[in-house]
Scaffold this active site. Sequence first.
Site, mmCIF file in Angstrom:
data_model
loop_
_atom_site.group_PDB
_atom_site.id
_atom_site.type_symbol
_atom_site.label_atom_id
_atom_site.label_comp_id
_atom_site.label_asym_id
_atom_site.label_seq_id
_atom_site.Cartn_x
_atom_site.Cartn_y
_atom_site.Cartn_z
ATOM 1 N N GLU A 173 12.626 -13.920 23.755
ATOM 2 C CA GLU A 173 12.721 -13.978 25.223
ATOM 3 C C GLU A 173 11.845 -15.126 25.706
ATOM 4 O OE1 GLU A 173 11.971 -10.507 27.642
ATOM 5 O OE2 GLU A 173 12.737 -9.178 26.074
ATOM 6 N N GLU A 229 8.367 -4.905 23.042
ATOM 7 C CA GLU A 229 7.062 -5.219 23.648
ATOM 8 C C GLU A 229 6.096 -4.042 23.676
ATOM 9 O OE1 GLU A 229 7.906 -6.926 27.485
ATOM 10 O OE2 GLU A 229 8.249 -8.894 26.607
HETATM 11 C C1 GAL Z 1 10.219 -8.944 29.308
HETATM 12 C C2 GAL Z 1 11.049 -7.712 28.947
HETATM 13 C C3 GAL Z 1 12.457 -7.799 29.497
HETATM 14 C C4 GAL Z 1 12.433 -8.235 30.912
HETATM 15 C C5 GAL Z 1 11.735 -9.548 30.996
HETATM 16 C C6 GAL Z 1 11.766 -10.113 32.364
HETATM 17 O O1 GAL Z 1 8.870 -8.696 29.177
HETATM 18 O O2 GAL Z 1 11.107 -7.558 27.568
HETATM 19 O O3 GAL Z 1 13.100 -6.565 29.369
HETATM 20 O O4 GAL Z 1 11.751 -7.283 31.668
HETATM 21 O O5 GAL Z 1 10.397 -9.370 30.600
HETATM 22 O O6 GAL Z 1 11.327 -11.420 32.308
#
Ligand code: GAL
Length: 748
Positions: free
Chosen positions: A461, A397
């Site tokens: 994710e 990210e």
């Molecule tokens: C994302 C990140 C993860 C975690 C997640 C929580 O943005 O890549 O490491 O923090 O959010 O939802």
Amino acid sequence: MSTIQRIVAPLNRDWRFGGAYVPGSEQPAFDDAAFDRVTLPHANVRLPWHGFDESAFQFESIYRRQITLPETLRGRRVFVQFDGIMTATRTFLNGEAIGSYDGGYLPSLFELTEHLRWGESNTLAAVVDSRELPHIPPFGGRIDYLTFGGIYREARLLVVPTVSISNAFVKPVAVLDPGQRRVDVQVTLDAGSDFAARSRAVGVRLLDPDGRQVGTASAPLTVAAAGRAEVRLTVAPSPDVRLWDLDAPQLYTAAVTLAEDGQPIDEYRTRLGFREARFTPDGFFLNGRRIKLRGLNRHQTYPYVGGAMPARVQRRDAVILKRELKLNIVRTSHYPQSTAFLDACDELGLLVLEEIPGWQHIGDDEWQQLACRDVREMIERDWNHPSIVLWGVRINESPDNHAFYEQTNRIAHQLDDSRQTGGVRNRYGSERLEDVFTFNEFLDPSSDIRPPNHPHYLVTEFGGHMYPTKPWDGVERVQQHVLWHARMHAQLASHDGYAGGIGWCAFDYNTHADFGSGDRVCYHGVSDIFRIGKPAAALYRSQCDPAEEIVLEPTFPWAMGDCAAGGPGLGMILSNVERLKLYVGDRLVDEVLPDRGDLGYLPHAPFFTQALQASWGQRLQDLRIEGYIGERLVATRRFAARATDAHLLVEPDDRVLHADGSDATRVVFRVVDADGNRRPFSTVAVVLEVDGPGESIGDRLLSLSGGVGAVWIRSTEQAGTIAVTATTEHLGSQSVTIRTTPVEPEPY
Ligand code: GAL
């Protein structure tokens, strides 16, 4: 007698840990009598599972160990290899600096030869800095996880001849065409400065699991200078080698040897698997077959000790992901993880996206060069794992950075042209220098996710901080959590342009004060930090073929529950059967089929019933759910309306451990009702006693949350029987025993 000179000896026991570093404590004359005797993997501090201050592990510490190598080995080169030290290390032998390493996730190798006194005791010391040093990835900005501290993975001593094999990339090529199939082998040799001119040759034999040879090649070699050199060989394997696949993860071994004057003097072994993995605009293909990827992210965090768990416990996570959550892929967010975990992924047929350390922040040039080094060292460590199908070469990210990411991609492609790269981003329009568009889709999945108009589209994710859920949350929240995962996977399944999705995340994990729920935990997992499934875990589990396991799990407790809408809320039941019959009391109240709406794209969509809400007036009658495939009754579950906390279950993952002082297994505690159903609001307190040659990694007084909790039982170096007794105020006592078997002492 073997003429092989390589010795690989574990170096995990007999360390002395001094806690906070005192200048001079790396010197041999320093008196370490007051230090603790510890075994690796080791955490520099034991913590509660939540609610602590994350500065607790951020300090410099000192580890020492005595090493004696016999005179008979004089002439060979000696190295110490640490698999992982968090975060920076300076290493000394007999008070002389022998090297340093910045980074917590990849091995460091230090040569001892020059300062070694043969036949005498030598003092090896490591000064370990576990602070969040801003010049080392992932640090320099904020990060949503804790890194913990210490020599938290295993260590070993390598004793090798002057010229030795330091690595071998064993790369299957054209695996789907038996006529063209070959294995390209790239062997890296390392020559000490005192190497002699000799006639040398490198050979490779491919062996099946029974040790039968299925291919071989050899080539002469001239060592012209000290340092590293590469030799390339090609093996034509026998045409009947079997492919590595999700259901049949066939592994082979490559035995690479170095011979001098016709005598083999060094042998290096690695495993490999024959498989072809490709991300295409039409999805992901394994061995030519389209596979919709269904996965979760894994942090390596365990309660109490962070990453410091031995191989057995690391492997167990892979078993949970593959066998309990029925995933076909895991992302090692956000760093290279234990090789024991990756070995288990190879053996189980669980695909892996592995990535370099980093989280949103890109540092200066020096920092970026460390990240580039991480790309190289990650690939050189892990290139033979068939489970790994994608290298993550972007800081998770992070903003665009053309020059930096051109470099990380170039390094990956040059080292390994057999795998594609990905770079996990949260900006849809960011520059894509990687082969696969790997995207964190943090949209509410009740709105449509973005169309797959980037080719090679993998969601890496979703969910996470947008819907943290605790095992003891109320019905509505728990059901929305399930839906969050269900909707996303259903949408991804609806179009071949999506390779699939990797949700956030498998297990709850520890984090900083400015993330998560404020108690240093992100409750983002479909399982809790003890790896015990929440209802969303059952959604994943229920996606398997019923031939593997019949799953039938309601997402609500039948014994009341606290749903504003009444009782079972959405009436959602997770199962891979074809039809459910629901009985309240003995009355058939509904017969349901899986959802055929938006969730119908899932292999096994959830079932929904309104009848249970309607029968809410006749509460306090028991619920029975029957699952059918065709006309066959394949599962029956019973739920008592007047359920009470009836039993404490104590369930060890393993009954036998090695008595090496580091082997460990999880022991799970569950409060259940008379039918064996979990009691989600139970907070029973457990007093734990461990007798015999073992210790608990975990709390002696443990309050169960949501009716569940766990500790890990670790062996000592004495073999015997460990008795673990859990005592409660109202549910009595339960004991289990774990046997530990003798292990040879470490030789040096
Ligand atoms: C994302 C990140 C993860 C975690 C997640 C929580 O943005 O890549 O490491 O923090 O959010 O939802």
